[in-house]
Design a protein around this motif. Sequence first.
Motif, mmCIF file in Angstrom:
data_model
loop_
_atom_site.group_PDB
_atom_site.id
_atom_site.type_symbol
_atom_site.label_atom_id
_atom_site.label_comp_id
_atom_site.label_asym_id
_atom_site.label_seq_id
_atom_site.Cartn_x
_atom_site.Cartn_y
_atom_site.Cartn_z
ATOM 1 N N GLY A 145 13.596 -2.306 -4.255
ATOM 2 C CA GLY A 145 12.297 -2.363 -3.609
ATOM 3 C C GLY A 145 11.137 -2.499 -4.569
ATOM 4 N N ILE A 146 10.050 -3.031 -3.999
ATOM 5 C CA ILE A 146 8.787 -3.100 -4.738
ATOM 6 C C ILE A 146 7.714 -2.431 -3.886
ATOM 7 C CG2 ILE A 146 7.088 -4.569 -5.875
ATOM 8 C CD1 ILE A 146 9.069 -6.776 -6.031
ATOM 9 N N GLY A 147 6.969 -1.540 -4.509
ATOM 10 C CA GLY A 147 5.815 -0.951 -3.843
ATOM 11 C C GLY A 147 4.554 -1.510 -4.469
ATOM 12 N N PHE A 148 3.678 -2.069 -3.651
ATOM 13 C CA PHE A 148 2.402 -2.592 -4.144
ATOM 14 C C PHE A 148 1.319 -1.559 -3.848
ATOM 15 C CE2 PHE A 148 5.086 -6.207 -3.184
ATOM 16 C CZ PHE A 148 4.897 -7.036 -4.269
ATOM 17 N N GLY B 223 0.844 -1.190 0.000
ATOM 18 C CA GLY B 223 0.000 0.000 0.000
ATOM 19 C C GLY B 223 0.877 1.236 0.000
ATOM 20 N N THR B 224 1.694 1.360 -1.021
ATOM 21 C CA THR B 224 2.786 2.352 -0.974
ATOM 22 C C THR B 224 2.299 3.794 -1.124
ATOM 23 O OG1 THR B 224 5.066 2.710 -1.733
ATOM 24 C CG2 THR B 224 3.428 2.316 -3.435
ATOM 25 N N GLY B 225 1.095 4.009 -1.655
ATOM 26 C CA GLY B 225 0.564 5.378 -1.767
ATOM 27 C C GLY B 225 1.449 6.241 -2.640
ATOM 28 N N SER B 226 1.980 7.319 -2.082
ATOM 29 C CA SER B 226 2.878 8.204 -2.833
ATOM 30 C C SER B 226 4.250 7.577 -3.043
ATOM 31 C CB SER B 226 3.065 9.507 -2.061
ATOM 32 O OG SER B 226 3.685 9.235 -0.814
ATOM 33 N N GLY B 227 4.502 6.452 -2.376
ATOM 34 C CA GLY B 227 5.825 5.833 -2.449
ATOM 35 C C GLY B 227 6.755 6.341 -1.354
ATOM 36 N N ALA B 228 6.242 7.162 -0.454
ATOM 37 C CA ALA B 228 7.099 7.870 0.507
ATOM 38 C C ALA B 228 7.989 6.918 1.318
ATOM 39 C CB ALA B 228 6.250 8.725 1.453
ATOM 40 N N ILE B 229 7.394 5.886 1.902
ATOM 41 C CA ILE B 229 8.175 5.012 2.790
ATOM 42 C C ILE B 229 9.230 4.256 1.983
ATOM 43 C CG2 ILE B 229 8.075 3.046 4.364
ATOM 44 C CD1 ILE B 229 5.147 3.854 4.964
ATOM 45 N N LEU B 230 8.796 3.636 0.905
ATOM 46 C CA LEU B 230 9.706 2.836 0.087
ATOM 47 C C LEU B 230 10.870 3.682 -0.429
ATOM 48 C CD1 LEU B 230 10.233 0.118 -1.391
ATOM 49 C CD2 LEU B 230 9.010 1.107 -3.342
ATOM 50 N N ILE B 231 10.548 4.850 -0.939
ATOM 51 C CA ILE B 231 11.574 5.694 -1.565
ATOM 52 C C ILE B 231 12.544 6.244 -0.519
ATOM 53 C CG2 ILE B 231 11.900 7.882 -2.800
ATOM 54 C CD1 ILE B 231 9.236 7.084 -4.346
ATOM 55 N N ALA B 232 12.021 6.650 0.635
ATOM 56 C CA ALA B 232 12.902 7.126 1.707
ATOM 57 C C ALA B 232 13.839 6.001 2.154
ATOM 58 C CB ALA B 232 12.078 7.645 2.887
ATOM 59 N N ALA B 233 13.288 4.779 2.247
ATOM 60 C CA ALA B 233 14.131 3.645 2.657
ATOM 61 C C ALA B 233 15.205 3.372 1.609
ATOM 62 C CB ALA B 233 13.270 2.405 2.888
ATOM 63 N N LEU B 234 14.854 3.439 0.337
ATOM 64 C CA LEU B 234 15.853 3.189 -0.711
ATOM 65 C C LEU B 234 16.937 4.256 -0.700
ATOM 66 C CD1 LEU B 234 13.589 1.964 -3.660
ATOM 67 C CD2 LEU B 234 15.112 0.596 -2.218
ATOM 68 N N ASN C 270 7.078 9.569 -8.405
ATOM 69 C CA ASN C 270 8.057 9.872 -7.352
ATOM 70 C C ASN C 270 9.265 8.952 -7.416
ATOM 71 O OD1 ASN C 270 6.866 12.124 -6.012
ATOM 72 N ND2 ASN C 270 5.296 10.747 -5.184
ATOM 73 N N ALA C 271 9.017 7.688 -7.712
ATOM 74 C CA ALA C 271 10.131 6.744 -7.798
ATOM 75 C C ALA C 271 11.057 7.132 -8.951
ATOM 76 C CB ALA C 271 9.609 5.321 -7.971
ATOM 77 N N GLU C 272 10.478 7.494 -10.088
ATOM 78 C CA GLU C 272 11.313 7.878 -11.230
ATOM 79 C C GLU C 272 12.139 9.115 -10.920
ATOM 80 O OE1 GLU C 272 8.706 8.125 -14.671
ATOM 81 O OE2 GLU C 272 8.291 5.982 -14.402
ATOM 82 N N ALA C 273 11.528 10.049 -10.183
ATOM 83 C CA ALA C 273 12.231 11.303 -9.891
ATOM 84 C C ALA C 273 13.291 11.118 -8.806
ATOM 85 C CB ALA C 273 11.223 12.374 -9.451
ATOM 86 N N LEU C 274 13.031 10.266 -7.818
ATOM 87 C CA LEU C 274 13.873 10.253 -6.618
ATOM 88 C C LEU C 274 14.819 9.048 -6.541
ATOM 89 C CD1 LEU C 274 11.095 11.420 -4.119
ATOM 90 C CD2 LEU C 274 13.070 12.759 -4.866
ATOM 91 N N VAL C 275 14.387 7.904 -7.038
ATOM 92 C CA VAL C 275 15.249 6.705 -6.995
ATOM 93 C C VAL C 275 15.155 5.972 -8.339
ATOM 94 C CG1 VAL C 275 15.340 6.280 -4.493
ATOM 95 C CG2 VAL C 275 13.361 5.480 -5.778
ATOM 96 N N PRO C 276 15.554 6.644 -9.426
ATOM 97 C CA PRO C 276 15.343 6.073 -10.753
ATOM 98 C C PRO C 276 15.978 4.682 -10.904
ATOM 99 C CG PRO C 276 16.809 8.001 -10.841
ATOM 100 C CD PRO C 276 16.215 7.948 -9.463
ATOM 101 N N GLY C 277 15.186 3.764 -11.438
ATOM 102 C CA GLY C 277 15.690 2.419 -11.717
ATOM 103 C C GLY C 277 15.781 1.500 -10.510
ATOM 104 N N ARG C 278 15.447 1.986 -9.327
ATOM 105 C CA ARG C 278 15.650 1.154 -8.129
ATOM 106 C C ARG C 278 14.365 0.633 -7.523
ATOM 107 N NH1 ARG C 278 18.708 4.070 -3.926
ATOM 108 N NH2 ARG C 278 18.638 2.016 -2.993
ATOM 109 N N ALA C 279 13.220 1.183 -7.895
ATOM 110 C CA ALA C 279 11.955 0.739 -7.297
ATOM 111 C C ALA C 279 11.001 0.301 -8.390
ATOM 112 C CB ALA C 279 11.326 1.876 -6.499
ATOM 113 N N GLU C 280 10.383 -0.836 -8.155
ATOM 114 C CA GLU C 280 9.292 -1.253 -9.035
ATOM 115 C C GLU C 280 7.987 -0.883 -8.324
ATOM 116 O OE1 GLU C 280 7.126 -5.291 -10.630
ATOM 117 O OE2 GLU C 280 9.124 -5.460 -9.729
#
Length: 271
Positions: A134-137, A115-126, A150-160
Amino acid sequence: MTFDEAVGRLAAAGIDNPRAEARLLLAHALGIGRDATLTAPPPTPRQAAAFDALIARRAAREPLAYITGHKEFWSLDFAVGPGVLVPRPDTETLIEEAIRLHPDRALPLAIADLGTGSGAILIAALKEFPNATGIGFESSPHAHAWARRNAEALVPGRAEIRLADWSAADGQFDLVFSNPPYIPSAEIATLEAEVRVYEPRAALDGGTDGRDAYRALGRLLPGLLKKSGHAVLELGAGQAGTVELLFPHLRPIRVAPDLAGIARALVLQKP
Ligand code: GLN
């Protein structure tokens, strides 16, 4: 309207920091930084009309972050708007707990966020674990689109960022986060208008006792965690004791308070 009229309008609408918010919205209307508004020339008619429109939206209690399109979380700039829960400072507690669990930041952790929402938790952790992936569902198409951006802007290529319900989550992870919906259904009506009217109900409503999502997590997490892997879950105020009981297959490690002293994060480990 003049700046002071705008402040009065926000105050009348029940906004807590009307002057600070009016200044932010003026900066947004002028396309300049907040401090620059103090020395800016008078707005053009077009800028004045834009400012009036922003003040009207905020006076209708639309979340400030939806109007500006930004919210800071863990010192990162997240794009947000209608359809996604605005990241809350309390949720940073989950990132602090992840760091406490893994002082070695170089670890190549496999991380999931349910339940990643904006991706905030996953992206901050990465960001904190530069060798992690990481994977955000996320089951909401709107939220999924914000998380992707957000993932593309902040952690490009690292989060699905996967458009999927949690029940479809698969994989084996060292660390699984979730800030699930945990507000009891009957309490939604008592929340402030910004949350109640504008934010997605699916991100908030945890069913009759607020614990439906934790029950689902109790069934899912044992299968998603590697041996000795950890889950770090956000809690609603007062939920720590009752939520812990819903994870009979995991070992509770710690309950961590947020800055207000409220038990906010539950850390569990797969034996
Ligand atoms: N913390 C959010 C709020 O107070 C709720 C988020 C959630 O249910 N996970 O509005």
